[in-house]
Design an enzyme around this catalytic site. Structure first.
Site, PDB file in Angstrom:
ATOM      1  N   LYS A 168      51.155  46.147  52.934  1.00 43.39           N
ATOM      2  CA  LYS A 168      49.855  46.983  53.728  1.00 43.39           C
ATOM      3  C   LYS A 168      49.793  45.978  54.492  1.00 43.39           C
ATOM      4  O   LYS A 168      48.906  45.339  55.737  1.00 43.39           O
ATOM      5  CB  LYS A 168      48.868  47.212  52.725  1.00 43.39           C
ATOM      6  CG  LYS A 168      48.960  48.193  52.272  1.00 43.39           C
ATOM      7  CD  LYS A 168      48.605  49.776  53.179  1.00 43.39           C
ATOM      8  CE  LYS A 168      48.874  51.066  52.595  1.00 43.39           C
ATOM      9  NZ  LYS A 168      48.360  51.897  53.213  1.00 43.39           N
ATOM     10  N   SER A 182      42.304  52.285  48.623  1.00 42.13           N
ATOM     11  CA  SER A 182      42.013  52.028  46.989  1.00 42.13           C
ATOM     12  C   SER A 182      42.282  50.703  46.565  1.00 42.13           C
ATOM     13  O   SER A 182      42.816  50.265  45.604  1.00 42.13           O
ATOM     14  CB  SER A 182      43.293  52.691  46.487  1.00 42.13           C
ATOM     15  OG  SER A 182      44.591  52.425  47.154  1.00 42.13           O
TER      16      SER A 182
END
Lengths: 332, 332
Positions: B59, B84
């Site tokens: 990410k 999350s």
């Protein structure tokens, strides 16, 4: 009498030659940095992840280097090695890839994972009774002579040392790319093959770096040898979870290089090694075995003995059983 | 009506531009191979270790790509994200390194490690009640408007997708160096940012590779969407330990690319993900989180659904709590 460089077992050129032989076979492992570790140590901490090397430890470099340097006719007769497990796997896989056989003398208290993997790489494993003090060197010499095998010692072998030294060439290049040329380089140290190889590689490729050997407290023969100036032995059979680096004394070939080039030795407790394993798992996402975690442990928990603004730690191997990993995860 | 490439959110050029912006900031993660995994799968298995990326997951590529593409004046007003945990950490660190602020909306059942790390990177964390079905998208839009923040969505953002696609450029180069140009590339898939980015990168840089999205069995919206040809949703709130890739449906921007380029979806059970985590630890010496292990799980346990002689698996993240790692170690 000052030690003489010309009398040393290997030169920088030997390490460069080993690198040529390893190209395309060994992994160029990453040099990783992590914000949390930097904050804990109060300085930049770079980690050379040799646990990602083939067979799970840096030993593949030395094993491949040694086998690839042998004349084919010699190599074909078979290879012999003794090892607590990491050199074992390295020789086993190197022999298999070279299409020859390997016989490995291993202690009967080696981690199951290492025994199993050595056999899985096609080697014949011969066990000896380490806790009872049986000497693997004698057994090795006997087998080599009776069966015509070539013994590749785990550290007192010039081609092995040159292979381990390739780790140092990579560290110099990777650290330079991160803007670091001054650093203390902490190396997990058993017989000193990796330590001497890296020290010799850095002498020329990163002369502002200084290698510091790191050992378990109860097996600190290299640290004591650096103080006395001569090869000291551990008394009895040291007890430590750091099986990979519990050795009787510094090597005959490795110590002169370590003595000339390395800074003071460091030592850590088994508990500190376990905490470093936990940090490696949670922060670096790497598995370190206890003996492979002592350099990181020193960077984290022996900061008062480290002077430089940046520290480079080698995680030298990751061959730990699940029970040992679970033990490290529950360390607090 | 056939999907049109010109209507897609990003092009190959966008991925190359993202790579330029990431140079010197993201880690070029290694592509690893392991003898035991090859034997278990009966074919070559290459593992792209994105768990070694900064912040512990791929990410960071997308987060950095998106922030570095913003005009400075916009970036300075502050960044908002919902996640999350992995996109959260990526945005938090990217914001910190750019000298701006990050506000992150996270579910109250996210792993403690992810919550703690996001705060450690200097972000302000706002929790929402995921188990109760509260919608993070609404909360995000409200906060963005009221505080003048720029929302960076976790996958439906062209610059994020381009950043994730840089993983594919590396895979193509690293696989070629290992002599592999035909392969199925298994990618852990939530909203599809990584999957679509890699698929688009490989279309041009390794046209003989085919991406296959991998999901948890109970959150297989992408697999079902590929069958029906349109974006399908998961019913209710799926229960899976694979928190990182439990998403309501494929992204609006990601799905057209996935639909045009990807092969059939695969899905694995939570138990298979745990077993893959254990294999990653013992064989590869890598920590994978459950959602980051599903691609490796598919390579090991869904072999009958894979045709190619070589398979490349992305381990997309490694941010798991100690309890989850202990659970994986005791899997049998």
């Amino acid at each position: 009498m000052p030690s003489s460089r010309s009398a040393e077992a290997i030169t920088f050129d030997n390490i460069q030659a080993a690198r040529q032989r390893l190209a395309g076979f060994a992994v160029k492992t990453p040099l990783l940095e992590n914000k949390t570790l930097n904050e804990l140590a109060g300085k930049r901490v770079l980690v050379k992840a040799e646990c990602l090397q083939r067979t799970g430890s840096f030993k593949f470099r030395g094993g491949w280097s040694a086998l690839s340097a042998l004349p084919e006719a010699v190599r074909e007769r078979g290879i012999l090695a003794y090892s607590s497990g990491n050199h074992a796997q390295a020789i086993a896989l190197s022999a298999q890839l070279h299409g020859t056989t390997a016989t490995i003398i291993m202690p009967n208290d080696a981690p199951q994972l290492k025994l199993r993997n050595t056999e899985a790489y096609g080697a014949k494993v011969v066990l000896y009774d380490r806790p009872a003090g049986e000497q693997r060197e004698e057994l090795g010499n006997q087998l080599a002579q009776s069966q015509g095998l070539t013994l590749i010692k785990p550290y007192d072998n010039p081609d092995v040392m040159a292979g381990q030294g390739t780790t140092g060439l990579e560290i110099a290049e990777q650290a330079a790319a991160l803007g670091i040329d001054h650093a203390e380089v902490l190396v997990c140290c058993g017989g000193g093959g990796l330590t001497s190889g890296i020290a010799l590689a850095l002498e020329q490729s990163a002369p502002n770096m200084r290698v510091r050997p790191v050992e378990p407290e109860l097996s600190d023969d290299v640290k004591r040898s650096l103080i006395s100036g001569q090869r000291e032995c551990n008394e009895g059979v040291p007890t430590s979870i750091c099986d990979a680096i519990v050795t009787p004394s510094p090597g005959e070939l490795t110590f002169p290089i370590i003595k000339r080039l390395c800074g003071q030795g460091l030592s850590v407790s088994d508990n500190q090694a376990l905490h470093a394993m936990k940090l490696a798992m949670l922060e670096l996402k790497l598995i370190a075995e206890p003996g492979g975690a002592v350099a990181l442990a020193a960077a984290m928990f022996r900061q008062q003995e480290i002077e430089s603004d940046a520290v480079i730690c080698v995680i030298s191997g990751g061959n730990a059983d699940p029970a040992m990993l679970a033990k490290a995860l529950s360390a607090d």
